[in-house]
Scaffold this motif. Structure first.
Motif, PDB file in Angstrom:
ATOM      1  N   HIS A 176       0.880  -1.170   0.000  1.00 61.40           N
ATOM      2  CA  HIS A 176       0.000   0.000   0.000  1.00 61.40           C
ATOM      3  C   HIS A 176       0.919   1.223   0.000  1.00 61.40           C
ATOM      4  O   HIS A 176       2.156   1.069   0.050  1.00 61.40           O
ATOM      5  CB  HIS A 176      -0.942  -0.016   1.206  1.00 61.40           C
ATOM      6  N   LEU A 201      -5.445  -1.384   1.661  1.00 60.99           N
ATOM      7  CA  LEU A 201      -5.963  -0.208   2.361  1.00 60.99           C
ATOM      8  C   LEU A 201      -5.139   0.122   3.600  1.00 60.99           C
ATOM      9  O   LEU A 201      -5.386   1.131   4.263  1.00 60.99           O
ATOM     10  CB  LEU A 201      -7.420  -0.426   2.788  1.00 60.99           C
ATOM     11  N   SER A 206      -7.323   2.104   8.818  1.00 58.72           N
ATOM     12  CA  SER A 206      -6.060   2.620   8.285  1.00 58.72           C
ATOM     13  C   SER A 206      -6.055   4.143   8.189  1.00 58.72           C
ATOM     14  O   SER A 206      -7.031   4.749   7.733  1.00 58.72           O
ATOM     15  CB  SER A 206      -5.818   2.028   6.898  1.00 58.72           C
ATOM     16  N   LEU A 209      -6.925   5.931   4.724  1.00 61.01           N
ATOM     17  CA  LEU A 209      -8.279   6.247   4.264  1.00 61.01           C
ATOM     18  C   LEU A 209      -8.647   7.710   4.516  1.00 61.01           C
ATOM     19  O   LEU A 209      -9.579   8.235   3.890  1.00 61.01           O
ATOM     20  CB  LEU A 209      -9.295   5.332   4.954  1.00 61.01           C
ATOM     21  N   THR A 210      -7.933   8.357   5.415  1.00 70.98           N
ATOM     22  CA  THR A 210      -8.211   9.765   5.697  1.00 70.98           C
ATOM     23  C   THR A 210      -7.057  10.678   5.278  1.00 70.98           C
ATOM     24  O   THR A 210      -7.049  11.869   5.617  1.00 70.98           O
ATOM     25  CB  THR A 210      -8.491   9.965   7.204  1.00 70.98           C
ATOM     26  N   LYS A 215      -7.939  11.373  -0.144  1.00 72.34           N
ATOM     27  CA  LYS A 215      -9.255  12.023  -0.125  1.00 72.34           C
ATOM     28  C   LYS A 215      -9.424  12.955  -1.327  1.00 72.34           C
ATOM     29  O   LYS A 215     -10.510  13.030  -1.924  1.00 72.34           O
ATOM     30  CB  LYS A 215      -9.421  12.803   1.182  1.00 72.34           C
ATOM     31  N   GLU A 224     -14.917   6.274  -3.278  1.00 73.63           N
ATOM     32  CA  GLU A 224     -14.477   6.207  -1.894  1.00 73.63           C
ATOM     33  C   GLU A 224     -12.940   6.199  -1.820  1.00 73.63           C
ATOM     34  O   GLU A 224     -12.279   5.772  -2.780  1.00 73.63           O
ATOM     35  CB  GLU A 224     -15.020   4.944  -1.221  1.00 73.63           C
ATOM     36  N   PRO A 225     -12.359   6.639  -0.709  1.00 73.49           N
ATOM     37  CA  PRO A 225     -10.896   6.554  -0.569  1.00 73.49           C
ATOM     38  C   PRO A 225     -10.364   5.137  -0.802  1.00 73.49           C
ATOM     39  O   PRO A 225      -9.282   4.966  -1.370  1.00 73.49           O
ATOM     40  CB  PRO A 225     -10.664   7.022   0.871  1.00 73.49           C
ATOM     41  N   ALA A 226     -11.117   4.134  -0.371  1.00 72.39           N
ATOM     42  CA  ALA A 226     -10.678   2.749  -0.578  1.00 72.39           C
ATOM     43  C   ALA A 226     -10.490   2.445  -2.059  1.00 72.39           C
ATOM     44  O   ALA A 226      -9.572   1.696  -2.433  1.00 72.39           O
ATOM     45  CB  ALA A 226     -11.691   1.779   0.035  1.00 72.39           C
ATOM     46  N   ARG A 250     -19.387  -2.260   1.091  1.00 72.72           N
ATOM     47  CA  ARG A 250     -17.956  -2.103   0.822  1.00 72.72           C
ATOM     48  C   ARG A 250     -17.457  -3.143  -0.173  1.00 72.72           C
ATOM     49  O   ARG A 250     -16.563  -2.864  -0.975  1.00 72.72           O
ATOM     50  CB  ARG A 250     -17.167  -2.184   2.125  1.00 72.72           C
ATOM     51  N   ASN A 254     -15.585  -1.686  -3.318  1.00 71.64           N
ATOM     52  CA  ASN A 254     -14.154  -1.989  -3.420  1.00 71.64           C
ATOM     53  C   ASN A 254     -13.734  -2.451  -4.807  1.00 71.64           C
ATOM     54  O   ASN A 254     -12.561  -2.342  -5.172  1.00 71.64           O
ATOM     55  CB  ASN A 254     -13.759  -3.062  -2.401  1.00 71.64           C
TER      56      ASN A 254
END
Length: 296
Positions: A176, A201, A206, A209-210, A215, A224-226, A250, A254
């Motif tokens: 990642h 992820l 994790s 993700l933010t 973002k 989505e961030p994922a 999800r 995903n």
């Protein structure tokens, strides 16, 4: 580069780029997750004997109604089974309710004792395990479509490649933005070994993700961030990726992959400069001096 739907293994088989990961998927949840994923477009499922969920994964496959021949199924040889790989293979086939595996991996180059599964068995060389896997692969093509490894650093890969009669089809490792393992990816590409990225992820809760870069790109592509983190791996040549979830929404999101630009991928890789971590930290008695390296 644009994401591909599949990657060709050195056996000639096509491995779907995105698969459902099942590490840490709890009993009572993973069967439904596998069933739901297969009913909603996934055709690649990854498990392992060590996850202790092979039976439920098999039940999920059966419940999905999707033909076995349409599914790419991976499982792994557990560390305490290095001395008895044939028995372990038969156990996995039975638990999964299948006659064959599309891919069977050595989970770690780390033989463990049967009596104390977290204790290193230093009477056994994992290279001998690979030789046994090669023999099974050659003797039973009806049971094994491909064999490979997992959690192999450059050091371990080089040792294996020096003696292997069968070049691993895949090396599954944690990858990642905060654990890119570029040296492993480069060596695998050189030898035609597909890399499968687990924990793309950064595992549960994790910080990736933010992260602001993630973002920002998620907002640009309205995903989505994922999706950005999974897409980063899916956009690479010679790489497949295993997002894991047991939540229906999800699981659906995903598998949405966007085509990232080279500049965006490069920007995502800058995250490692300030946020560097690894999600998988095995703590095994007796392996402390073996030198499993931190992610690079």
């Amino acid at each position: 580069m644009p994401a591909s739907k599949s990657v060709k293994l050195n056996t000639g088989a096509e491995m779907p780029t995105v698969g459902l990961g099942t590490w840490k998927s709890k009993p009572g949840e993973v069967e439904h997750a596998v069933e739901y994923a297969l009913k909603n477009g996934y055709i690649h499922v990854d498990t392992a004997a060590a996850y202790q969920n092979e039976k439920e994964v098999g039940e999920g496959i059966a419940a999905s109604g999707v033909a076995r021949g349409s599914i790419f199924l991976t499982t792994k040889l557990d560390n305490p089974d290095h001395k008895e790989p044939e028995a372990a293979l038969e156990s996995s086939l039975s638990n999964l309710g299948t006659d064959y595996l599309d891919l069977w991996l050595m989970h770690w180059p780390a033989p463990m004792t049967k009596d104390t599964p977290a204790l290193a068995d230093k009477t056994h060389d994992w290279l001998d395990t690979w030789k046994s896997m090669e023999k099974l692969y050659k003797a039973h093509p009806e049971k094994l479509r491909a064999i490979g490894v997992s959690n192999f650093s450059v050091e371990f890969l080089e040792r294996l490649l020096a003696v292997a009669e069968v070049i691993p089809a895949v090396n599954q490792v944690e990858i990642h933005p905060s654990c890119p393992q570029e040296d492993v990816v480069e060596l695998c590409a050189k030898h035609g070994i597909v890399v499968t990225a687990y924990s793309p992820l950064g595992s549960d809760n994790s910080p990736l993700l933010t992260h602001e870069i993630v973002k920002k790109l998620a907002a640009k592509y309205n995903v989505e961030p994922a999706n950005i983190l999974v897409s980063l791996q899916a956009n690479k040549p010679n790489v497949t990726v295993l997002p894991k979830s047991v939540t229906n929404s999800r699981i659906l999101t995903n598998k949405v992959i966007v085509d990232l630009t080279e500049e965006e991928m490069a920007e995502l890789h800058t995250i490692d400069r300030t946020l560097h971590f690894r999600a998988c930290h095995p703590e095994w008695t007796g392996w402390g001096s073996l030198g499993f390296p931190d992610c690079k």
